[in-house]
Each structure stands twice: as structure tokens, then as C-alpha cells.
Enzyme design. Structure first.
Site: not given
Ligand code: FE
Length: 132
Positions: A47, A50, A95, A98, A118
């Protein structure tokens, strides 16, 4: 400070404006503009907000859509949510750690899962794994 406690002001400070637009404002990068669309290296996509591990290069495939596409996510590190914005019924991918917006999930992916995550390149950072 944990990612969940961050305010939008905090996110604005630590993300690039284009990353903020995707992760925090649920934007979408233009197709074929992302830096990971044609990345075929071995490694882990984490990510951009984070650092949580989200997608392995082993699950990446060429979808032809212009966005990095994966047939599975790492463990339970992503969340999905119904998204009825823009007059479409889609499944949003976020995510888990976060809450950042990553992209959307479709059911027209390849085997073994039939899923197609995607994902915006701007929501990801790639960590290359060098073969020993
Ligand atoms: Fe994240």
C-alpha cells in the site's frame, strides 16, 4: 500514530497529491498511465499509504485494461465494499490497514479465482524481490 487515526490533513502531508486523490478521494488514474501496468518483475505490491502487503507479483496478470490487475490479494489485507457511485454497481477494494482506496474488484478474472482486482498504480509501491 496508527493509520486509522490519521486525519485527512495528516494524509495530505504524507502523500503526494496524485496519491491522495486516489487513496483518500477514491480517484482513478487514467488507463495505461500507471507505472506498474506492464511491470513484470517478481516482488510484492504494498500500500502506498501504509506499506501493508497487498498483492504478489505471482497473482498479477495482463488484463488489457490499462491498470495493474491481480487474481488474488495477499491474505486478508484488503477489504471490499459495495460501490454504487457514478451510476455503476461495483465492488470497491480498500486497504484493510489504512482504509485507502485501491481500485475495484470484478468477477471476470482468470483461474484459479476468477477474480480481477483492478488496482491503481498510484495506490501501490512495488518491492522487488531479487532471486538469490
Ligand atoms: Fe494501506
Amino acid at each position: 500514530m496508527s493509520e486509522k487515526q490519521k486525519t485527512e490533513k495528516d494524509w495530505k502531508t504524507c502523500l503526494l497529491p496524485e496519491e491522495y486523490r486516489i487513496l483518500r478521494e477514491k480517484g482513478t488514474e487514467l488507463p495505461f498511465t500507471g507505472k506498474y501496468v506492464h511491470n513484470n518483475k517478481k516482488g510484492m505490491y504494498v500500500c502506498a499509504g501504509c506499506g501493508s502487503e497487498l498483492f504478489s507479483s505471482n497473482a498479477k496478470f495482463e488484463s488489457g485494461t490499462g491498470w495493474p490487475s491481480f487474481w488474488e490479494a495477499v491474505g486478508k489485507n484488503v477489504l471490499t465494499k459495495e460501490d454504487n457511485s457514478h451510476g455503476m454497481q461495483r465492488t470497491e477494494v480498500l486497504c484493510k490497514k489504512c482504509g485507502g482506496h485501491l481500485g475495484h474488484l470484478f468477477d471476470d478474472g482468470p483461474s484459479p479465482t476468477g477474480q480481477r482486482f483492478c488496482i491503481n498504480s498510484l495506490a501501490l509501491k512495488f518491492k522487488e524481490k531479487k532471486d538469490e
